[in-house]
Write a protein that holds these residues in place. Sequence first.
Motif, PDB file in Angstrom:
ATOM      1  N   LEU A  15       0.833  -1.204   0.000  1.00 47.95           N
ATOM      2  CA  LEU A  15       0.000   0.000   0.000  1.00 47.95           C
ATOM      3  C   LEU A  15       0.871   1.257   0.000  1.00 47.95           C
ATOM      4  N   ARG A  16       1.995   1.207   0.729  1.00 50.15           N
ATOM      5  CA  ARG A  16       2.884   2.372   0.783  1.00 50.15           C
ATOM      6  C   ARG A  16       3.567   2.590  -0.558  1.00 50.15           C
ATOM      7  N   TRP A  17       3.918   1.506  -1.260  1.00 46.88           N
ATOM      8  CA  TRP A  17       4.476   1.670  -2.610  1.00 46.88           C
ATOM      9  C   TRP A  17       3.455   2.321  -3.534  1.00 46.88           C
ATOM     10  N   ILE A  18       2.206   1.900  -3.419  1.00 48.92           N
ATOM     11  CA  ILE A  18       1.149   2.513  -4.235  1.00 48.92           C
ATOM     12  C   ILE A  18       1.022   3.998  -3.908  1.00 48.92           C
ATOM     13  N   ALA A  19       1.127   4.323  -2.606  1.00 50.74           N
ATOM     14  CA  ALA A  19       1.030   5.727  -2.201  1.00 50.74           C
ATOM     15  C   ALA A  19       2.169   6.545  -2.792  1.00 50.74           C
ATOM     16  N   VAL A  20       3.382   5.991  -2.793  1.00 54.17           N
ATOM     17  CA  VAL A  20       4.530   6.719  -3.340  1.00 54.17           C
ATOM     18  C   VAL A  20       4.337   6.980  -4.828  1.00 54.17           C
ATOM     19  N   VAL A  21       3.960   5.925  -5.565  1.00 57.89           N
ATOM     20  CA  VAL A  21       3.749   6.086  -7.008  1.00 57.89           C
ATOM     21  C   VAL A  21       2.606   7.060  -7.276  1.00 57.89           C
ATOM     22  N   GLY A  22       1.510   6.926  -6.516  1.00 65.45           N
ATOM     23  CA  GLY A  22       0.368   7.815  -6.709  1.00 65.45           C
ATOM     24  C   GLY A  22       0.711   9.278  -6.434  1.00 65.45           C
ATOM     25  N   GLN A  23       1.516   9.522  -5.386  1.00 63.87           N
ATOM     26  CA  GLN A  23       1.900  10.901  -5.074  1.00 63.87           C
ATOM     27  C   GLN A  23       2.799  11.482  -6.154  1.00 63.87           C
ATOM     28  N   ILE A  24       3.704  10.661  -6.673  1.00 60.52           N
ATOM     29  CA  ILE A  24       4.580  11.146  -7.747  1.00 60.52           C
ATOM     30  C   ILE A  24       3.751  11.530  -8.967  1.00 60.52           C
ATOM     31  N   LEU A  25       2.777  10.673  -9.339  1.00 59.92           N
ATOM     32  CA  LEU A  25       1.940  10.974 -10.502  1.00 59.92           C
ATOM     33  C   LEU A  25       1.096  12.219 -10.255  1.00 59.92           C
ATOM     34  N   THR A  26       0.547  12.337  -9.045  1.00 59.95           N
ATOM     35  CA  THR A  26      -0.290  13.504  -8.736  1.00 59.95           C
ATOM     36  C   THR A  26       0.525  14.790  -8.790  1.00 59.95           C
ATOM     37  N   ILE A  27       1.726  14.775  -8.220  1.00 60.41           N
ATOM     38  CA  ILE A  27       2.591  15.962  -8.241  1.00 60.41           C
ATOM     39  C   ILE A  27       2.943  16.333  -9.678  1.00 60.41           C
ATOM     40  N   ALA A  28       3.215  15.308 -10.505  1.00 57.92           N
ATOM     41  CA  ALA A  28       3.560  15.582 -11.901  1.00 57.92           C
ATOM     42  C   ALA A  28       2.385  16.205 -12.648  1.00 57.92           C
ATOM     43  N   VAL A  29       1.167  15.686 -12.416  1.00 63.79           N
ATOM     44  CA  VAL A  29      -0.008  16.231 -13.108  1.00 63.79           C
ATOM     45  C   VAL A  29      -0.263  17.673 -12.672  1.00 63.79           C
ATOM     46  N   VAL A  30      -0.186  17.915 -11.369  1.00 61.22           N
ATOM     47  CA  VAL A  30      -0.446  19.273 -10.869  1.00 61.22           C
ATOM     48  C   VAL A  30       0.637  20.249 -11.331  1.00 61.22           C
ATOM     49  N   GLU A  31       1.896  19.805 -11.271  1.00 62.61           N
ATOM     50  CA  GLU A  31       3.006  20.700 -11.618  1.00 62.61           C
ATOM     51  C   GLU A  31       3.081  20.945 -13.117  1.00 62.61           C
TER      52      GLU A  31
ATOM     53  N   LEU B 219       4.594  23.804  -6.964  1.00 65.90           N
ATOM     54  CA  LEU B 219       4.579  23.107  -5.670  1.00 65.90           C
ATOM     55  C   LEU B 219       5.977  23.116  -5.076  1.00 65.90           C
ATOM     56  N   PRO B 220       6.086  23.054  -3.761  1.00 64.69           N
ATOM     57  CA  PRO B 220       7.414  22.959  -3.118  1.00 64.69           C
ATOM     58  C   PRO B 220       7.973  21.546  -3.283  1.00 64.69           C
ATOM     59  N   LEU B 221       8.624  21.310  -4.411  1.00 62.01           N
ATOM     60  CA  LEU B 221       9.033  19.948  -4.766  1.00 62.01           C
ATOM     61  C   LEU B 221      10.088  19.385  -3.811  1.00 62.01           C
ATOM     62  N   ALA B 222      10.962  20.225  -3.326  1.00 64.20           N
ATOM     63  CA  ALA B 222      12.052  19.723  -2.464  1.00 64.20           C
ATOM     64  C   ALA B 222      11.512  19.083  -1.180  1.00 64.20           C
ATOM     65  N   PRO B 223      10.691  19.792  -0.359  1.00 60.31           N
ATOM     66  CA  PRO B 223      10.187  19.135   0.859  1.00 60.31           C
ATOM     67  C   PRO B 223       9.255  17.970   0.566  1.00 60.31           C
ATOM     68  N   MET B 224       8.482  18.066  -0.516  1.00 61.78           N
ATOM     69  CA  MET B 224       7.600  16.939  -0.860  1.00 61.78           C
ATOM     70  C   MET B 224       8.418  15.726  -1.292  1.00 61.78           C
ATOM     71  N   GLY B 225       9.555  15.986  -1.959  1.00 62.96           N
ATOM     72  CA  GLY B 225      10.445  14.889  -2.333  1.00 62.96           C
ATOM     73  C   GLY B 225      11.070  14.230  -1.124  1.00 62.96           C
ATOM     74  N   VAL B 226      11.363  15.038  -0.083  1.00 63.78           N
ATOM     75  CA  VAL B 226      11.918  14.476   1.149  1.00 63.78           C
ATOM     76  C   VAL B 226      10.911  13.528   1.800  1.00 63.78           C
ATOM     77  N   VAL B 227       9.625  13.901   1.803  1.00 65.16           N
ATOM     78  CA  VAL B 227       8.590  13.036   2.373  1.00 65.16           C
ATOM     79  C   VAL B 227       8.508  11.721   1.600  1.00 65.16           C
ATOM     80  N   LEU B 228       8.557  11.798   0.264  1.00 64.12           N
ATOM     81  CA  LEU B 228       8.521  10.573  -0.547  1.00 64.12           C
ATOM     82  C   LEU B 228       9.734   9.695  -0.251  1.00 64.12           C
ATOM     83  N   ALA B 229      10.901  10.313  -0.095  1.00 63.50           N
ATOM     84  CA  ALA B 229      12.105   9.537   0.219  1.00 63.50           C
ATOM     85  C   ALA B 229      11.974   8.861   1.578  1.00 63.50           C
TER      86      ALA B 229
END
Length: 437
Positions: A27-43, A50-60
């Motif tokens: 489920l967490r892998w799905i969340a990571v992939v889903g967040q990456i896709l959502t950030i890409a669509v919005v950006e 979007l503040p990509l640096a702190p959001m990238g830290v959360v994904l990491a």
Amino acid sequence: MPAFVTSDLSPASQSTARKNILQLVQLRWIAVVGQILTIAVVELGLGVALPLAPMGVVLAALVALNLATLLRLRTHAEVSNTGLFLALAFDAAALTAQLYFSGGATNPFAFLYLLQVTLSAVLLEVWSAWAMVLITTACFAGLALFNQPIALPGEDAGSLFRLHVQGMLICFVLDAALLVVFVNRIGRNLRERDARLADLRQRAAEEDHIVRMGLLASGAAHELGTPLATLDVILSDWRRMPRLASDPELAPEIEEMQAEVRRCKAIVTDILRSAGEARGEQPVITTVNAFLDDIVQDRRSARQGVNLVFQNGFGPDLPIVSDTGLKQVICNVIDNAVDASPRWVGFAARREDENLVLEIADRGTGFPPEMLANLGKPYQSSKGREGGGLGLFLVVNVLRKLGGRVGARNLSEGGALVTLTLPLASLAIEETRANGR
């Protein structure tokens, strides 16, 4: 009952706990992939900065948690309710951080908190599930007060509302789909755990039954030893009496009676030996073929008049340690076949990979359907005797202790076939010595 209660879980519960935490990793892998896709669509699609640096830290951090969890599982570490609670709390914190950088409580994906709460209710103890409710509620309330709002360039209020509704729809579909998939998987794991626990409880009850039977048999053997010895002495005296020894009718009968008494004494000795009460006896090293020949000779001697047909297809011989308990249960199956088919019984042996396979066939009436359905349960007998049906019960349990299995079926031409499959490793000399036998 929660899947994770303490760190001292039974093996069945630990297995289920590990399966469930692997579901959370997925489920967490799905969340990571889903967040990456959502950030890409919005950006990229909507042109929203979007503040990509702190959001990238959360994904990491989410990726690091998954890798650490998988590494911990590979070391066979125990899974506890506290560990799972902390993992879910970390997921809630990561979701909160991502929402903080993308509009806070106005972000339609805030409803993903419900997924965390539902999983907590299924997997955690009651106190920790309610703690997750408080944590997610506090996070949602905090996002309503503190967040970094996002500005959509060139959008009016109507467009923003439609975009918000579309986001809520996507979040609802995602939430519902993930709940159905993962709650069903977790529920299946819990049902499998309950089935394994029920099987373990059944085995424990059967083993307790066997222990009580062994104590009764041992006590009976002790009680029978003295009168049998007395009878043997009396019969020996009778054989030496001139009047009885010269009688052509009584002398053979006395001799036969004495032979049967000595056979009874041998049976009593075997019972005590199986119960571990014989002293000074060393394990008997033999071979598979000699072990089988001994069984056949013993049964032919004990059940005279029965055509016991033996077919030995084992092949090259192997050294083993003779197991008295195993010999007794094989003889028990042969005796059952003789009772069902007094004129003919087939006994075949062969080797399949690293297993010794024994087949005992008869030409009797076969097993009743209810007995086949409850094979190995106590007091399942086709003979109609009160208290009977313990033979196959003991056979199944002895074979199971040795890592083997028992099968039974009715033959199309009439009669029944019982198959005993036993790993040769359980009789190997090295294995036996290692177990102190």
